[in-house]
Scaffold this motif. Structure first.
Motif, PDB file in Angstrom:
ATOM      1  N   VAL A 264      57.366  -0.777 -66.088  1.00  0.00           N
ATOM      2  CA  VAL A 264      56.423  -1.618 -66.834  1.00  0.00           C
ATOM      3  C   VAL A 264      55.013  -1.537 -66.256  1.00  0.00           C
ATOM      4  N   THR A 265      54.906  -1.372 -64.923  1.00  0.00           N
ATOM      5  CA  THR A 265      53.567  -1.308 -64.318  1.00  0.00           C
ATOM      6  C   THR A 265      52.842  -0.040 -64.779  1.00  0.00           C
ATOM      7  N   GLY A 266      53.506   1.104 -64.583  1.00  0.00           N
ATOM      8  CA  GLY A 266      52.862   2.375 -64.913  1.00  0.00           C
ATOM      9  C   GLY A 266      52.583   2.525 -66.391  1.00  0.00           C
TER      10      GLY A 266
ATOM     11  N   LEU B 210      53.753  10.406 -64.457  1.00  0.00           N
ATOM     12  CA  LEU B 210      54.693  11.321 -63.797  1.00  0.00           C
ATOM     13  C   LEU B 210      55.894  10.515 -63.335  1.00  0.00           C
ATOM     14  N   GLU B 211      57.075  10.860 -63.832  1.00  0.00           N
ATOM     15  CA  GLU B 211      58.285  10.095 -63.527  1.00  0.00           C
ATOM     16  C   GLU B 211      59.343  11.037 -62.957  1.00  0.00           C
ATOM     17  N   ALA B 212      59.866  10.676 -61.784  1.00  0.00           N
ATOM     18  CA  ALA B 212      60.837  11.543 -61.102  1.00  0.00           C
ATOM     19  C   ALA B 212      62.152  11.648 -61.878  1.00  0.00           C
ATOM     20  N   GLU B 213      62.532  10.605 -62.581  1.00  0.00           N
ATOM     21  CA  GLU B 213      63.826  10.582 -63.281  1.00  0.00           C
ATOM     22  C   GLU B 213      63.557  10.566 -64.788  1.00  0.00           C
TER      23      GLU B 213
ATOM     24  N   TRP C 101      63.374   4.658 -65.860  1.00  0.00           N
ATOM     25  CA  TRP C 101      64.621   4.754 -65.088  1.00  0.00           C
ATOM     26  C   TRP C 101      64.752   3.668 -64.010  1.00  0.00           C
ATOM     27  N   GLY C 102      63.651   3.226 -63.408  1.00  0.00           N
ATOM     28  CA  GLY C 102      63.698   2.318 -62.247  1.00  0.00           C
ATOM     29  C   GLY C 102      64.121   0.906 -62.620  1.00  0.00           C
ATOM     30  N   ALA C 103      63.638  -0.068 -61.861  1.00  0.00           N
ATOM     31  CA  ALA C 103      64.043  -1.463 -62.060  1.00  0.00           C
ATOM     32  C   ALA C 103      63.734  -1.944 -63.473  1.00  0.00           C
ATOM     33  N   SER C 104      62.728  -1.354 -64.109  1.00  0.00           N
ATOM     34  CA  SER C 104      62.263  -1.888 -65.393  1.00  0.00           C
ATOM     35  C   SER C 104      63.297  -1.823 -66.510  1.00  0.00           C
ATOM     36  N   SER C 105      64.255  -0.886 -66.437  1.00  0.00           N
ATOM     37  CA  SER C 105      65.274  -0.855 -67.501  1.00  0.00           C
ATOM     38  C   SER C 105      66.569  -1.524 -67.060  1.00  0.00           C
ATOM     39  N   ARG C 106      66.635  -1.963 -65.797  1.00  0.00           N
ATOM     40  CA  ARG C 106      67.917  -2.460 -65.256  1.00  0.00           C
ATOM     41  C   ARG C 106      67.915  -3.950 -65.030  1.00  0.00           C
ATOM     42  N   ASN C 107      66.799  -4.612 -65.240  1.00  0.00           N
ATOM     43  CA  ASN C 107      66.680  -5.991 -64.756  1.00  0.00           C
ATOM     44  C   ASN C 107      67.338  -7.004 -65.694  1.00  0.00           C
ATOM     45  N   GLY C 108      67.185  -8.289 -65.353  1.00  0.00           N
ATOM     46  CA  GLY C 108      67.797  -9.355 -66.145  1.00  0.00           C
ATOM     47  C   GLY C 108      67.024  -9.690 -67.416  1.00  0.00           C
ATOM     48  N   GLY C 109      65.847  -9.108 -67.587  1.00  0.00           N
ATOM     49  CA  GLY C 109      65.056  -9.373 -68.796  1.00  0.00           C
ATOM     50  C   GLY C 109      64.456 -10.768 -68.820  1.00  0.00           C
ATOM     51  N   MET C 110      64.291 -11.370 -67.639  1.00  0.00           N
ATOM     52  CA  MET C 110      63.712 -12.722 -67.576  1.00  0.00           C
ATOM     53  C   MET C 110      62.198 -12.591 -67.394  1.00  0.00           C
ATOM     54  N   VAL C 111      61.465 -13.165 -68.307  1.00  0.00           N
ATOM     55  CA  VAL C 111      60.002 -13.062 -68.297  1.00  0.00           C
ATOM     56  C   VAL C 111      59.503 -14.406 -67.768  1.00  0.00           C
TER      57      VAL C 111
ATOM     58  N   ARG D 284      58.907  14.842 -60.229  1.00  0.00           N
ATOM     59  CA  ARG D 284      58.782  14.053 -58.997  1.00  0.00           C
ATOM     60  C   ARG D 284      57.511  14.427 -58.254  1.00  0.00           C
ATOM     61  N   VAL D 285      56.713  13.446 -57.907  1.00  0.00           N
ATOM     62  CA  VAL D 285      55.522  13.703 -57.087  1.00  0.00           C
ATOM     63  C   VAL D 285      55.999  13.888 -55.651  1.00  0.00           C
ATOM     64  N   GLU D 286      55.648  15.051 -55.079  1.00  0.00           N
ATOM     65  CA  GLU D 286      56.162  15.367 -53.744  1.00  0.00           C
ATOM     66  C   GLU D 286      55.122  15.190 -52.654  1.00  0.00           C
TER      67      GLU D 286
ATOM     68  N   ALA E 104      58.924  -8.906 -56.165  1.00  0.00           N
ATOM     69  CA  ALA E 104      59.988  -9.758 -55.617  1.00  0.00           C
ATOM     70  C   ALA E 104      60.859 -10.409 -56.700  1.00  0.00           C
ATOM     71  N   GLY E 105      61.263  -9.613 -57.679  1.00  0.00           N
ATOM     72  CA  GLY E 105      62.156 -10.139 -58.721  1.00  0.00           C
ATOM     73  C   GLY E 105      61.442 -10.836 -59.861  1.00  0.00           C
ATOM     74  N   HIS E 106      60.103 -10.818 -59.877  1.00  0.00           N
ATOM     75  CA  HIS E 106      59.331 -11.413 -60.971  1.00  0.00           C
ATOM     76  C   HIS E 106      58.458 -10.349 -61.638  1.00  0.00           C
ATOM     77  N   GLY E 107      58.971  -9.112 -61.738  1.00  0.00           N
ATOM     78  CA  GLY E 107      58.083  -8.016 -62.120  1.00  0.00           C
ATOM     79  C   GLY E 107      57.950  -7.732 -63.603  1.00  0.00           C
ATOM     80  N   VAL E 108      58.852  -8.264 -64.438  1.00  0.00           N
ATOM     81  CA  VAL E 108      58.766  -7.899 -65.861  1.00  0.00           C
ATOM     82  C   VAL E 108      57.408  -8.346 -66.408  1.00  0.00           C
ATOM     83  N   ALA E 109      57.076  -9.601 -66.187  1.00  0.00           N
ATOM     84  CA  ALA E 109      55.787 -10.102 -66.684  1.00  0.00           C
ATOM     85  C   ALA E 109      54.640  -9.672 -65.767  1.00  0.00           C
TER      86      ALA E 109
HETATM   87  C1  FAD Z   1      68.921  -5.789 -60.946  1.00  0.00           C
HETATM   88  C2  FAD Z   1      67.495  -6.278 -61.111  1.00  0.00           C
HETATM   89  C3  FAD Z   1      67.244  -7.452 -61.816  1.00  0.00           C
HETATM   90  C4  FAD Z   1      65.929  -7.903 -61.990  1.00  0.00           C
HETATM   91  N1  FAD Z   1      65.705  -8.985 -62.805  1.00  0.00           N
HETATM   92  C5  FAD Z   1      64.436  -9.336 -63.088  1.00  0.00           C
HETATM   93  C6  FAD Z   1      64.175 -10.329 -64.050  1.00  0.00           C
HETATM   94  O1  FAD Z   1      65.088 -10.843 -64.715  1.00  0.00           O
HETATM   95  N2  FAD Z   1      62.871 -10.693 -64.276  1.00  0.00           N
HETATM   96  C7  FAD Z   1      61.847 -10.102 -63.593  1.00  0.00           C
HETATM   97  O2  FAD Z   1      60.691 -10.467 -63.824  1.00  0.00           O
HETATM   98  N3  FAD Z   1      62.068  -9.102 -62.708  1.00  0.00           N
HETATM   99  C8  FAD Z   1      63.328  -8.693 -62.453  1.00  0.00           C
HETATM  100  N4  FAD Z   1      63.552  -7.656 -61.610  1.00  0.00           N
HETATM  101  C9  FAD Z   1      62.392  -6.979 -60.998  1.00  0.00           C
HETATM  102  C10 FAD Z   1      61.689  -6.071 -61.999  1.00  0.00           C
HETATM  103  O3  FAD Z   1      62.634  -5.308 -62.704  1.00  0.00           O
HETATM  104  C11 FAD Z   1      60.723  -5.157 -61.246  1.00  0.00           C
HETATM  105  O4  FAD Z   1      59.872  -5.949 -60.440  1.00  0.00           O
HETATM  106  C12 FAD Z   1      59.858  -4.339 -62.200  1.00  0.00           C
HETATM  107  O5  FAD Z   1      60.653  -3.697 -63.162  1.00  0.00           O
HETATM  108  C13 FAD Z   1      59.047  -3.323 -61.406  1.00  0.00           C
HETATM  109  O6  FAD Z   1      58.444  -2.451 -62.334  1.00  0.00           O
HETATM  110  P1  FAD Z   1      57.627  -1.202 -61.822  1.00  0.00           P
HETATM  111  O7  FAD Z   1      57.092  -0.528 -63.019  1.00  0.00           O
HETATM  112  O8  FAD Z   1      56.623  -1.645 -60.801  1.00  0.00           O
HETATM  113  O9  FAD Z   1      58.691  -0.283 -61.049  1.00  0.00           O
HETATM  114  P2  FAD Z   1      59.991   0.447 -61.585  1.00  0.00           P
HETATM  115  O10 FAD Z   1      60.418  -0.024 -62.918  1.00  0.00           O
HETATM  116  O11 FAD Z   1      61.011   0.375 -60.492  1.00  0.00           O
HETATM  117  O12 FAD Z   1      59.511   1.944 -61.784  1.00  0.00           O
HETATM  118  C14 FAD Z   1      59.131   2.760 -60.718  1.00  0.00           C
HETATM  119  C15 FAD Z   1      59.398   4.207 -61.130  1.00  0.00           C
HETATM  120  O13 FAD Z   1      58.698   5.075 -60.219  1.00  0.00           O
HETATM  121  C16 FAD Z   1      59.443   6.286 -60.160  1.00  0.00           C
HETATM  122  N5  FAD Z   1      59.044   7.009 -58.958  1.00  0.00           N
HETATM  123  C17 FAD Z   1      59.142   6.603 -57.669  1.00  0.00           C
HETATM  124  N6  FAD Z   1      58.668   7.569 -56.842  1.00  0.00           N
HETATM  125  C18 FAD Z   1      58.261   8.580 -57.627  1.00  0.00           C
HETATM  126  C19 FAD Z   1      57.688   9.864 -57.361  1.00  0.00           C
HETATM  127  N7  FAD Z   1      57.441  10.292 -56.103  1.00  0.00           N
HETATM  128  N8  FAD Z   1      57.363  10.659 -58.403  1.00  0.00           N
HETATM  129  C20 FAD Z   1      57.575  10.249 -59.677  1.00  0.00           C
HETATM  130  N9  FAD Z   1      58.147   9.056 -59.985  1.00  0.00           N
HETATM  131  C21 FAD Z   1      58.479   8.236 -58.974  1.00  0.00           C
HETATM  132  C22 FAD Z   1      60.892   5.798 -60.118  1.00  0.00           C
HETATM  133  O14 FAD Z   1      61.772   6.827 -60.512  1.00  0.00           O
HETATM  134  C23 FAD Z   1      60.866   4.610 -61.078  1.00  0.00           C
HETATM  135  O15 FAD Z   1      61.318   4.951 -62.377  1.00  0.00           O
HETATM  136  C24 FAD Z   1      64.850  -7.190 -61.400  1.00  0.00           C
HETATM  137  C25 FAD Z   1      65.104  -6.019 -60.688  1.00  0.00           C
HETATM  138  C26 FAD Z   1      66.404  -5.559 -60.530  1.00  0.00           C
HETATM  139  C27 FAD Z   1      66.641  -4.301 -59.776  1.00  0.00           C
END
Ligand code: FAD
Length: 431
Positions: free
Chosen positions: A36-38, A55-58, A62-72, A206-208, A370-375
């Motif tokens: 969600v950040t990027g 640029l996304e490694a997976e 793929w990261g936390a953004s698609s796996r979380n609880g969806g709580m905003v 993947r950024v190396e 810290a678990g509050h990242g969706v919003a």
């Molecule tokens: C199980 C779980 C439950 C959660 N529940 C909640 C919730 O209910 N409400 C809430 O607000 N937050 C929740 N969170 C937290 C929230 O999901 C995260 O804070 C938020 O999604 C972070 O988003 P992001 O875009 O910063 O990072 P991410 O979504 O983690 O994305 C980072 C991406 O960077 C990529 N990456 C890393 N290194 C490289 C590289 N070298 N080259 C290319 N790509 C790279 C990774 O592959 C990844 O896809 C939860 C998290 C988890 C794991």
């Protein structure tokens, strides 16, 4: 029945692929990470006419953004009195205002981009695991009303059945402003929106390594990836808990903590209504907390830090049983219900449990939700991008101290987790 070790949200649609064409030789901005950040940053940058590559490694999202609880969620991880004693009233007022604005930011993007992600302003409920926790709720609500003009309401134990079908708690605290959504659909919708605006998304890239260069007084970055090299003017690090060796200065400031979720079979209308009559986003008052909610198709999704280590096949498997026991302790009604899914993801914690934005080694970053990242991730990605385009906006988390690991240790990685887990369990026992 053994649950599928799979993220339930991914069953609700298919993930888009990134660009198949070759990487360009140069762009204005490289965003590292497609959560969600990027993606919110890329969307804003592209709308303002910036040539941006994500640029996304997976796979995308793929990261936390698609796996979380969806709580905003409104608010921050730390309690308001702790924040005020650390940063002072005026700063914390702006931080809290940002947390409220972050919910509106998600809602606006969902509406403008017509993202089909079941966004709903259902509110959140915090439930008290101890009488002492409940006794603090009235004070918290009064402080938040006074300091931030934001109403919360306290629910005594005698009325708690109107909020939750469980009798184990001592009362609750409701914030009507929070919302819920389907995170995988949301992050996918953000990806499509960024692409429509003109951003190029590259998955499996993947950024190396990143080298800083300067020619004729202009600073540039050479970004080496698994699919080739780009020359860019600016870099935005949005790699969250998955930040790795390519950006060691940022990596050492982040503690990656595992969080795990189970989802039950589809429940009857009546049972789902009994568990959560107002369909709230719910979490409890412990440090080692449980968080749970209904899904739109009436499963109970139940999460927690069953293991502190980032997800592996082992931690995911072990978490299924630990979380099932936790779920039945809250809702004995679910004793015979099947758990159909279990999965894990990694949370990005800073050592001070605060979100942070700024520049490191000349690159922009936003991390530490810290678990509050969706919003907050959506909001800070958007704000940072606006600033990179020249807006004079003020991000209250910018410039606050961003601590390194204690005792001069090289990396903030998993060495700390057993201690952190034991410490938080101890805190839950004594407080
Ligand atoms: C199980 C779980 C439950 C959660 N529940 C909640 C919730 O209910 N409400 C809430 O607000 N937050 C929740 N969170 C937290 C929230 O999901 C995260 O804070 C938020 O999604 C972070 O988003 P992001 O875009 O910063 O990072 P991410 O979504 O983690 O994305 C980072 C991406 O960077 C990529 N990456 C890393 N290194 C490289 C590289 N070298 N080259 C290319 N790509 C790279 C990774 O592959 C990844 O896809 C939860 C998290 C988890 C794991």
């Amino acid at each position: 029945m053994t649950p599928k070790e799979k993220n339930y949200w991914l069953e609700t649609f298919s993930i888009p692929v990134g660009e198949v064409r070759h990487l360009p030789e140069s762009v204005d901005v490289a965003v590292i990470g497609s959560g969600v950040t990027g993606l919110s940053a890329a969307r804003t940058l592209a709308k303002r006419g910036t040539n941006v590559a994500v640029l996304e490694a997976e796979t995308i999202g793929w990261g936390a953004s698609s796996r979380n609880g969806g709580m905003v969620l409104t608010g921050m991880k730390l309690p308001v009195p702790t924040l005020i004693s650390r940063y002072g009233h005026e700063k914390v007022q702006r931080m809290y205002a940002a947390s409220l604005a972050s919910i509106t930011c998600v809602e606006q993007i969902v509406r403008e981009e017509q993202i089909d992600c079941d966004f709903s302003r259902c509110g959140h409920l915090e439930v008290a695991c101890k009488q002492a926790h409940f006794d603090g709720y009235a004070d918290s609500a009064a402080t938040i009303a006074r300091e931030f003009n934001h109403p919360l309401h306290v629910v005594p134990k005698s009325k708690l059945r109107s909020e939750i079908g469980s009798d184990i708690y001592f009362g609750g605290l409701v914030d009507e402003l929070s919302a819920g959504l389907n995170p995988a659909r949301y992050v996918t919708g953000l990806a499509s929106a960024a692409q429509r605006a003109g951003a190029a998304l590259f998955d499996h890239t993947r950024v190396e390594n990143i080298q800083r260069e300067s020619s004729n007084g202009t600073q540039k970055f050479r970004v080496h990836t698994s699919r080739g090299t780009l020359l860019v003017r600016e870099v935005l690090l949005a790699s969250g808990a998955y930040t790795g060796a390519a950006t060691p200065s940022l990596r050492k400031k982040i503690i990656p903590i595992g969080s795990y979720i189970i989802a039950t079979e589809v429940l009857s209308d009546d049972l789902a209504h009994e568990l959560s009559p107002k369909n709230r986003m719910i979490y409890d008052s412990k440090h080692f907390l449980y968080y749970y909610r209904l899904t739109p198709d009436r499963r109970l999704l139940f999460g927690g830090r069953a293991a502190f280590f980032p997800e592996t096949e082992n931690t995911v498997r072990q978490s299924a049983e630990i979380l099932r026991r936790g779920m039945v302790s809250v809702y004995p009604q679910l004793r015979d219900k099947k758990v159909e899914f279990v999965w894990g993801g990694t949370l990005d914690f800073a050592f001070d449990v605060m979100p942070h934005t700024g520049q490191i080694d000349g690159m922009h970053y936003a991390v530490g939700y810290a678990g509050h990242g969706v919003a907050m991730g959506t909001y800070l990605g958007t704000k940072l991008a606006e600033r990179m385009c020249g807006d004079a906006n003020d991000i209250p988390f910018e410039g606050i101290p961003f601590p390194n690991p204690p005792f001069g240790l090289r990396s903030g990685h998993t060495w700390a987790l057993p201690f952190a887990g034991a410490y938080y369990k101890f805190l839950d026992w004594i407080s």
